[in-house]
Motif scaffolding. Structure first.
Motif, PDB file in Angstrom:
ATOM      1  N   MET A   1      40.856 -57.778   1.213  1.00 39.44           N
ATOM      2  CA  MET A   1      41.926 -57.530   2.148  1.00 39.44           C
ATOM      3  C   MET A   1      42.604 -56.184   1.867  1.00 39.44           C
ATOM      4  SD  MET A   1      44.320 -59.447   4.359  1.00 39.44           S
ATOM      5  CE  MET A   1      45.277 -60.784   3.927  1.00 39.44           C
ATOM      6  N   LEU A   2      42.737 -55.835   0.594  1.00 37.97           N
ATOM      7  CA  LEU A   2      43.363 -54.568   0.230  1.00 37.97           C
ATOM      8  C   LEU A   2      42.595 -53.362   0.784  1.00 37.97           C
ATOM      9  CD1 LEU A   2      45.993 -54.046  -1.306  1.00 37.97           C
ATOM     10  CD2 LEU A   2      44.635 -53.662  -3.337  1.00 37.97           C
ATOM     11  N   PRO A   3      41.266 -53.326   0.699  1.00 34.87           N
ATOM     12  CA  PRO A   3      40.543 -52.193   1.289  1.00 34.87           C
ATOM     13  C   PRO A   3      40.734 -52.089   2.807  1.00 34.87           C
ATOM     14  CG  PRO A   3      39.121 -53.344  -0.259  1.00 34.87           C
ATOM     15  CD  PRO A   3      40.355 -54.179  -0.094  1.00 34.87           C
ATOM     16  N   VAL A   4      40.840 -53.221   3.479  1.00 38.79           N
ATOM     17  CA  VAL A   4      41.073 -53.211   4.934  1.00 38.79           C
ATOM     18  C   VAL A   4      42.451 -52.618   5.227  1.00 38.79           C
ATOM     19  CG1 VAL A   4      41.373 -54.654   6.979  1.00 38.79           C
ATOM     20  CG2 VAL A   4      39.509 -55.124   5.386  1.00 38.79           C
ATOM     21  N   PHE A   5      43.465 -53.042   4.473  1.00 36.10           N
ATOM     22  CA  PHE A   5      44.805 -52.494   4.657  1.00 36.10           C
ATOM     23  C   PHE A   5      44.836 -50.998   4.348  1.00 36.10           C
ATOM     24  CE2 PHE A   5      48.467 -55.615   5.107  1.00 36.10           C
ATOM     25  CZ  PHE A   5      47.701 -56.553   5.791  1.00 36.10           C
ATOM     26  N   ALA A   6      44.128 -50.585   3.315  1.00 38.19           N
ATOM     27  CA  ALA A   6      44.081 -49.155   2.971  1.00 38.19           C
ATOM     28  C   ALA A   6      43.437 -48.356   4.108  1.00 38.19           C
ATOM     29  CB  ALA A   6      43.327 -48.945   1.664  1.00 38.19           C
ATOM     30  N   ALA A   7      42.337 -48.877   4.652  1.00 35.61           N
ATOM     31  CA  ALA A   7      41.672 -48.187   5.763  1.00 35.61           C
ATOM     32  C   ALA A   7      42.567 -48.150   6.994  1.00 35.61           C
ATOM     33  CB  ALA A   7      40.354 -48.890   6.083  1.00 35.61           C
ATOM     34  N   LEU A   8      43.248 -49.262   7.292  1.00 36.61           N
ATOM     35  CA  LEU A   8      44.169 -49.283   8.441  1.00 36.61           C
ATOM     36  C   LEU A   8      45.346 -48.333   8.230  1.00 36.61           C
ATOM     37  CD1 LEU A   8      44.254 -53.088   9.336  1.00 36.61           C
ATOM     38  CD2 LEU A   8      43.341 -51.212  10.735  1.00 36.61           C
ATOM     39  N   ALA A   9      45.831 -48.260   7.003  1.00 35.54           N
ATOM     40  CA  ALA A   9      46.941 -47.353   6.704  1.00 35.54           C
ATOM     41  C   ALA A   9      46.529 -45.908   6.972  1.00 35.54           C
ATOM     42  CB  ALA A   9      47.401 -47.521   5.255  1.00 35.54           C
ATOM     43  N   MET A  10      45.347 -45.527   6.544  1.00 36.35           N
ATOM     44  CA  MET A  10      44.880 -44.155   6.791  1.00 36.35           C
ATOM     45  C   MET A  10      44.604 -43.934   8.279  1.00 36.35           C
ATOM     46  SD  MET A  10      45.222 -42.100   4.393  1.00 36.35           S
ATOM     47  CE  MET A  10      44.600 -40.759   5.371  1.00 36.35           C
ATOM     48  N   LEU A  11      44.022 -44.920   8.950  1.00 38.86           N
ATOM     49  CA  LEU A  11      43.748 -44.790  10.383  1.00 38.86           C
ATOM     50  C   LEU A  11      45.038 -44.557  11.158  1.00 38.86           C
ATOM     51  CD1 LEU A  11      41.880 -44.950  12.862  1.00 38.86           C
ATOM     52  CD2 LEU A  11      42.288 -47.428  12.847  1.00 38.86           C
ATOM     53  N   PHE A  12      46.057 -45.376  10.902  1.00 32.22           N
ATOM     54  CA  PHE A  12      47.317 -45.214  11.628  1.00 32.22           C
ATOM     55  C   PHE A  12      48.036 -43.929  11.235  1.00 32.22           C
ATOM     56  CE2 PHE A  12      46.784 -49.644  12.842  1.00 32.22           C
ATOM     57  CZ  PHE A  12      47.213 -49.602  14.169  1.00 32.22           C
ATOM     58  N   ALA A  13      47.933 -43.515   9.974  1.00 37.36           N
ATOM     59  CA  ALA A  13      48.528 -42.238   9.565  1.00 37.36           C
ATOM     60  C   ALA A  13      47.843 -41.077  10.285  1.00 37.36           C
ATOM     61  CB  ALA A  13      48.430 -42.064   8.052  1.00 37.36           C
ATOM     62  N   ALA A  68      46.102 -48.496  -3.511  1.00 37.06           N
ATOM     63  CA  ALA A  68      44.953 -49.394  -3.409  1.00 37.06           C
ATOM     64  C   ALA A  68      44.239 -49.587  -4.748  1.00 37.06           C
ATOM     65  CB  ALA A  68      43.976 -48.869  -2.368  1.00 37.06           C
ATOM     66  N   GLN A  69      44.249 -48.572  -5.606  1.00 37.54           N
ATOM     67  CA  GLN A  69      43.460 -48.616  -6.838  1.00 37.54           C
ATOM     68  C   GLN A  69      44.243 -49.031  -8.085  1.00 37.54           C
ATOM     69  OE1 GLN A  69      40.096 -48.184  -6.976  1.00 37.54           O
ATOM     70  NE2 GLN A  69      40.226 -48.085  -4.753  1.00 37.54           N
ATOM     71  N   THR A  70      45.540 -48.859  -8.088  1.00 32.87           N
ATOM     72  CA  THR A  70      46.307 -49.143  -9.299  1.00 32.87           C
ATOM     73  C   THR A  70      46.272 -50.634  -9.633  1.00 32.87           C
ATOM     74  OG1 THR A  70      48.387 -48.799 -10.441  1.00 32.87           O
ATOM     75  CG2 THR A  70      48.549 -49.431  -8.150  1.00 32.87           C
ATOM     76  N   ARG A  71      46.266 -50.929 -10.908  1.00 30.89           N
ATOM     77  CA  ARG A  71      46.302 -52.323 -11.363  1.00 30.89           C
ATOM     78  C   ARG A  71      47.662 -52.652 -11.992  1.00 30.89           C
ATOM     79  NH1 ARG A  71      42.667 -52.955  -8.178  1.00 30.89           N
ATOM     80  NH2 ARG A  71      40.489 -52.790  -8.743  1.00 30.89           N
ATOM     81  N   ARG A  72      48.529 -51.650 -12.091  1.00 29.85           N
ATOM     82  CA  ARG A  72      49.837 -51.850 -12.714  1.00 29.85           C
ATOM     83  C   ARG A  72      50.840 -52.491 -11.756  1.00 29.85           C
ATOM     84  NH1 ARG A  72      51.204 -48.579 -17.433  1.00 29.85           N
ATOM     85  NH2 ARG A  72      49.252 -47.774 -18.222  1.00 29.85           N
ATOM     86  N   VAL A  73      50.529 -52.457 -10.468  1.00 30.90           N
ATOM     87  CA  VAL A  73      51.407 -53.041  -9.454  1.00 30.90           C
ATOM     88  C   VAL A  73      50.736 -54.322  -8.948  1.00 30.90           C
ATOM     89  CG1 VAL A  73      52.481 -52.643  -7.200  1.00 30.90           C
ATOM     90  CG2 VAL A  73      52.244 -50.748  -8.815  1.00 30.90           C
ATOM     91  N   TRP A  75      49.185 -57.285  -6.753  1.00 31.93           N
ATOM     92  CA  TRP A  75      48.404 -57.232  -5.521  1.00 31.93           C
ATOM     93  C   TRP A  75      49.295 -57.390  -4.291  1.00 31.93           C
ATOM     94  CZ3 TRP A  75      47.438 -60.875  -1.657  1.00 31.93           C
ATOM     95  CH2 TRP A  75      46.383 -60.586  -0.806  1.00 31.93           C
ATOM     96  N   ALA A  76      50.213 -58.356  -4.320  1.00 31.29           N
ATOM     97  CA  ALA A  76      51.079 -58.605  -3.165  1.00 31.29           C
ATOM     98  C   ALA A  76      51.974 -57.389  -2.868  1.00 31.29           C
ATOM     99  CB  ALA A  76      51.933 -59.844  -3.396  1.00 31.29           C
ATOM    100  N   ALA A  77      52.450 -56.737  -3.892  1.00 30.71           N
ATOM    101  CA  ALA A  77      53.295 -55.554  -3.690  1.00 30.71           C
ATOM    102  C   ALA A  77      52.484 -54.408  -3.098  1.00 30.71           C
ATOM    103  CB  ALA A  77      53.928 -55.128  -5.007  1.00 30.71           C
ATOM    104  N   ARG A  78      51.247 -54.252  -3.557  1.00 29.68           N
ATOM    105  CA  ARG A  78      50.386 -53.200  -3.008  1.00 29.68           C
ATOM    106  C   ARG A  78      50.085 -53.480  -1.540  1.00 29.68           C
ATOM    107  NH1 ARG A  78      45.319 -52.616  -6.424  1.00 29.68           N
ATOM    108  NH2 ARG A  78      45.589 -54.812  -6.902  1.00 29.68           N
ATOM    109  N   LEU A  82      51.180 -51.041   1.650  1.00 29.12           N
ATOM    110  CA  LEU A  82      50.234 -50.580   2.667  1.00 29.12           C
ATOM    111  C   LEU A  82      50.624 -51.108   4.042  1.00 29.12           C
ATOM    112  CD1 LEU A  82      46.900 -50.932   0.673  1.00 29.12           C
ATOM    113  CD2 LEU A  82      48.073 -48.803   1.308  1.00 29.12           C
ATOM    114  N   GLY A  83      51.102 -52.350   4.087  1.00 25.56           N
ATOM    115  CA  GLY A  83      51.572 -52.918   5.351  1.00 25.56           C
ATOM    116  C   GLY A  83      52.751 -52.149   5.914  1.00 25.56           C
ATOM    117  N   LEU A  84      53.640 -51.703   5.037  1.00 21.23           N
ATOM    118  CA  LEU A  84      54.783 -50.896   5.474  1.00 21.23           C
ATOM    119  C   LEU A  84      54.317 -49.560   6.048  1.00 21.23           C
ATOM    120  CD1 LEU A  84      57.868 -50.581   5.615  1.00 21.23           C
ATOM    121  CD2 LEU A  84      57.776 -49.633   3.303  1.00 21.23           C
ATOM    122  N   LEU A  85      53.343 -48.942   5.406  1.00 24.73           N
ATOM    123  CA  LEU A  85      52.797 -47.687   5.925  1.00 24.73           C
ATOM    124  C   LEU A  85      52.127 -47.907   7.279  1.00 24.73           C
ATOM    125  CD1 LEU A  85      52.204 -44.682   5.693  1.00 24.73           C
ATOM    126  CD2 LEU A  85      50.212 -45.257   4.291  1.00 24.73           C
TER     127      LEU A  85
END
Length: 110
Positions: A1-13, A68-73, A75-78, A82-85
């Motif tokens: 799900m995270l990669p999909v959100f990352a791709a959507l974030a870049m698409l909308f940006a 999308a790649q960090t592990r220090r944050v 998953w839900a926060a990441r 991305l959802g906010l973006l």
């Protein structure tokens, strides 16, 4: 799900940046169109529209990759970041499309 959100974030940006360029690339007789985001307006005033959009795109890409790649944050926060973006970019695109329709950019009147 995270990669999909990352791709959507870049698409909308990217859609935001493209529609912003369409709206601001040159004067439209009878219209005064300005960037509503103060940070973006500063970027465009300081670097120019194309360079400012390019810089914004690079910073956005870096931020999306970092989130999308960090592990220090957690998953839900990441996902939330991305959802906010996605949401803010979609809002900007909707506003830009409304302006594009109002000034007639798509029907050749501008």
């Amino acid at each position: 799900m995270l990669p999909v959100f990352a791709a959507l974030a870049m698409l909308f940006a990217l859609l935001d940046h493209w529609t912003t360029w369409l709206c601001l690339r040159g004067p439209i007789p009878g219209w005064e169109i300005r960037e509503a985001n103060p940070l973006a307006a500063w970027l465009f005033g300081h670097f120019g529209l194309v360079q400012g959009l390019a810089l914004d795109t690079l910073v956005t890409l870096a931020a999306v990759i970092l989130v999308a790649q960090t592990r220090r944050v957690p998953w839900a926060a990441r996902l939330a970041l991305l959802g906010l973006l996605i949401a803010t970019s979609a809002f900007a695109v909707a506003n830009n499309v409304e302006v594009i329709q109002q000034i007639g950019l798509l029907d050749g009147n501008a």
